[in-house]
Motif scaffolding. Structure first.
Motif, PDB file in Angstrom:
ATOM      1  N   LEU A  44       0.824  -1.211   0.000  1.00 26.25           N
ATOM      2  CA  LEU A  44       0.000   0.000   0.000  1.00 26.25           C
ATOM      3  C   LEU A  44       0.854   1.255   0.000  1.00 26.25           C
ATOM      4  CD1 LEU A  44      -2.819  -1.031   2.516  1.00 26.25           C
ATOM      5  CD2 LEU A  44      -3.035  -0.730   0.052  1.00 26.25           C
ATOM      6  N   ASP A  45       1.968   1.227   0.744  1.00 26.39           N
ATOM      7  CA  ASP A  45       2.886   2.374   0.756  1.00 26.39           C
ATOM      8  C   ASP A  45       3.430   2.643  -0.643  1.00 26.39           C
ATOM      9  OD1 ASP A  45       2.556   2.854   3.436  1.00 26.39           O
ATOM     10  OD2 ASP A  45       4.345   1.759   4.068  1.00 26.39           O
ATOM     11  N   LYS A  46       3.749   1.565  -1.361  1.00 27.51           N
ATOM     12  CA  LYS A  46       4.252   1.726  -2.727  1.00 27.51           C
ATOM     13  C   LYS A  46       3.189   2.341  -3.631  1.00 27.51           C
ATOM     14  CE  LYS A  46       7.604  -2.103  -2.647  1.00 27.51           C
ATOM     15  NZ  LYS A  46       7.939  -3.447  -3.199  1.00 27.51           N
ATOM     16  N   LEU A  47       1.948   1.879  -3.457  1.00 29.96           N
ATOM     17  CA  LEU A  47       0.863   2.421  -4.271  1.00 29.96           C
ATOM     18  C   LEU A  47       0.607   3.892  -3.951  1.00 29.96           C
ATOM     19  CD1 LEU A  47      -1.630  -0.580  -4.187  1.00 29.96           C
ATOM     20  CD2 LEU A  47      -0.465   0.305  -6.201  1.00 29.96           C
ATOM     21  N   ILE A  48       0.645   4.237  -2.662  1.00 26.05           N
ATOM     22  CA  ILE A  48       0.451   5.634  -2.259  1.00 26.05           C
ATOM     23  C   ILE A  48       1.558   6.505  -2.844  1.00 26.05           C
ATOM     24  CG2 ILE A  48       0.475   7.217  -0.280  1.00 26.05           C
ATOM     25  CD1 ILE A  48      -0.859   4.923   1.340  1.00 26.05           C
ATOM     26  N   ASN A  49       2.780   5.997  -2.814  1.00 29.91           N
ATOM     27  CA  ASN A  49       3.908   6.727  -3.386  1.00 29.91           C
ATOM     28  C   ASN A  49       3.718   6.935  -4.891  1.00 29.91           C
ATOM     29  OD1 ASN A  49       6.647   7.878  -3.221  1.00 29.91           O
ATOM     30  ND2 ASN A  49       7.236   6.086  -4.431  1.00 29.91           N
ATOM     31  N   THR A  50       3.171   5.910  -5.559  1.00 29.26           N
ATOM     32  CA  THR A  50       2.921   6.027  -6.990  1.00 29.26           C
ATOM     33  C   THR A  50       1.858   7.084  -7.273  1.00 29.26           C
ATOM     34  OG1 THR A  50       3.544   3.721  -7.398  1.00 29.26           O
ATOM     35  CG2 THR A  50       2.170   4.770  -9.058  1.00 29.26           C
ATOM     36  N   LEU A 109       0.583  12.541  -9.240  1.00 27.76           N
ATOM     37  CA  LEU A 109       0.024  13.891  -9.096  1.00 27.76           C
ATOM     38  C   LEU A 109       1.071  14.951  -9.425  1.00 27.76           C
ATOM     39  CD1 LEU A 109      -2.060  13.401  -5.813  1.00 27.76           C
ATOM     40  CD2 LEU A 109      -2.967  13.894  -8.096  1.00 27.76           C
ATOM     41  N   LYS A 110       2.291  14.757  -8.950  1.00 23.51           N
ATOM     42  CA  LYS A 110       3.378  15.695  -9.246  1.00 23.51           C
ATOM     43  C   LYS A 110       3.710  15.676 -10.730  1.00 23.51           C
ATOM     44  CE  LYS A 110       5.481  15.428  -4.644  1.00 23.51           C
ATOM     45  NZ  LYS A 110       6.660  15.000  -3.855  1.00 23.51           N
ATOM     46  N   HIS A 111       3.634  14.487 -11.338  1.00 25.73           N
ATOM     47  CA  HIS A 111       3.887  14.363 -12.774  1.00 25.73           C
ATOM     48  C   HIS A 111       2.846  15.150 -13.565  1.00 25.73           C
ATOM     49  CE1 HIS A 111       5.004  12.435 -16.584  1.00 25.73           C
ATOM     50  NE2 HIS A 111       3.703  12.203 -16.774  1.00 25.73           N
ATOM     51  N   ILE A 131       7.549  16.782 -11.755  1.00 27.01           N
ATOM     52  CA  ILE A 131       8.535  15.733 -11.988  1.00 27.01           C
ATOM     53  C   ILE A 131       8.174  15.001 -13.268  1.00 27.01           C
ATOM     54  CG2 ILE A 131       8.989  15.357  -9.517  1.00 27.01           C
ATOM     55  CD1 ILE A 131       7.271  12.792  -9.752  1.00 27.01           C
ATOM     56  N   GLN A 132       9.086  14.177 -13.749  1.00 23.60           N
ATOM     57  CA  GLN A 132       8.827  13.311 -14.891  1.00 23.60           C
ATOM     58  C   GLN A 132       8.907  11.857 -14.432  1.00 23.60           C
ATOM     59  OE1 GLN A 132       7.975  13.956 -18.172  1.00 23.60           O
ATOM     60  NE2 GLN A 132       7.657  16.059 -17.421  1.00 23.60           N
ATOM     61  N   MET A 133       7.855  11.084 -14.717  1.00 23.77           N
ATOM     62  CA  MET A 133       7.831   9.670 -14.334  1.00 23.77           C
ATOM     63  C   MET A 133       8.137   8.801 -15.548  1.00 23.77           C
ATOM     64  SD  MET A 133       4.425   9.320 -11.947  1.00 23.77           S
ATOM     65  CE  MET A 133       4.774   7.637 -11.433  1.00 23.77           C
ATOM     66  N   THR A 134       8.877   7.745 -15.318  1.00 23.45           N
ATOM     67  CA  THR A 134       9.063   6.759 -16.376  1.00 23.45           C
ATOM     68  C   THR A 134       7.805   5.893 -16.441  1.00 23.45           C
ATOM     69  OG1 THR A 134      10.009   5.070 -14.912  1.00 23.45           O
ATOM     70  CG2 THR A 134      11.535   6.690 -15.863  1.00 23.45           C
ATOM     71  N   ASN A 135       7.626   5.197 -17.549  1.00 21.87           N
ATOM     72  CA  ASN A 135       6.460   4.313 -17.673  1.00 21.87           C
ATOM     73  C   ASN A 135       6.479   3.245 -16.592  1.00 21.87           C
ATOM     74  OD1 ASN A 135       5.367   5.637 -19.865  1.00 21.87           O
ATOM     75  ND2 ASN A 135       6.500   4.404 -21.351  1.00 21.87           N
ATOM     76  N   LYS A 136       7.643   2.752 -16.241  1.00 26.14           N
ATOM     77  CA  LYS A 136       7.752   1.730 -15.209  1.00 26.14           C
ATOM     78  C   LYS A 136       7.314   2.270 -13.858  1.00 26.14           C
ATOM     79  CE  LYS A 136      10.948  -1.608 -13.151  1.00 26.14           C
ATOM     80  NZ  LYS A 136      12.328  -2.148 -13.139  1.00 26.14           N
TER      81      LYS A 136
END
Length: 245
Positions: A94-100, A105-107, A112-117
């Motif tokens: 869940l922490d990983k999902l929240i971080n994503t 949102l920042k992306h 920021i820029q997120m990679t597809n991965k």
């Protein structure tokens, strides 16, 4: 201090119907009886209920929970350690999902820029417990056919399913053997056969039993109304038995 069923239900935040069902299947039965004939839950009962709810939180079927806690080798402390371990793993995901979500949102804001991965970090589709169980019960072919039908269901069919559940939820406090309940459960039987494959009366009854034996099903169905899964199980069982004659 011993507690009556309503007191325990209010304390925990679950329904009286759920506690009655746990008693019916021998999962959790009150140990004491008051002078006035009321069945009372002891402190040991409360500790066992806590264990049951920890197992439920981890989506464990009721049959499996009953098998585990009734075993002579069951160790409450060891069970708590296992609950802790599994819940920490669940929290980690869940922490990983929240971080994503935060990074997404920042992306979107251009911060920021997120990679597809990175956009899919935290998702875990390595296992589908519903499908795994279905494959064990009915085989790959039946599940694949069912998946194909679900994927191809029209919006009208999806709406019909929702309407049937809503109708059943509205009468769930009546007798599952009543004319109204049986008419509504026939709609569910017909809907299943039209959209999800061929269900014999025995298979229909068995499916209803899974609604209460497997907490994953119970949790989803009871979103329409607390106690709906148990009501549907009873109504489906009566429907199957009545229509065999």
């Amino acid at each position: 201090m011993a507690m009556r069923v309503k007191e325990l239900a209010d304390l925990v935040g679950i329904s009286v119907r759920t506690l009655h069902y746990y008693d019916e299947i021998g999962l959790l039965s009150p140990e004491e009886t008051s002078d006035f004939g009321y069945r009372l839950y002891s402190n040991d009962n409360l500790e066992m209920l806590q264990q049951i709810l920890f197992f439920r939180e981890l989506d464990m079927p009721l049959k499996e929970i009953k098998h585990i806690i009734s075993s002579s080798s069951f160790d409450k402390q060891e069970a708590l350690l296992q609950h802790q371990k599994m819940l920490l793993e669940k929290r980690n995901q869940l922490d990983k999902l929240i971080n994503t979500v935060d990074k997404s949102l920042k992306h979107m804001k251009g911060e920021i820029q997120m990679t597809n991965k990175e956009k899919f970090e935290g998702f875990d589709f390595s296992q589908n417990p519903y499908e795994q169980e279905a494959r064990k019960l009915w085989g790959d072919k039946a599940v694949d056919e069912s998946n194909a039908k679900v994927a191809g269901m029209s919006k009208e069919a999806q709406k019909a399913v929702s309407e049937i559940y809503t109708k059943l939820a509205s009468i769930r406090n009546s007798s599952p053997e009543s004319e109204e309940a049986q008419a509504a459960i026939k709609e569910w039987y017909d809907c299943l056969n039209q959209n999800f494959g061929t269900y014999s009366l025995d298979a229909f009854k068995g499916l209803g039993q899974m609604y209460v034996d497997d907490q994953r099903f119970t949790k989803n169905i009871d979103q329409y109304g607390d106690g709906l899964a148990k009501f549907m199980c009873d109504a489906m069982g009566h429907f199957a038995d009545a229509n065999k004659n």
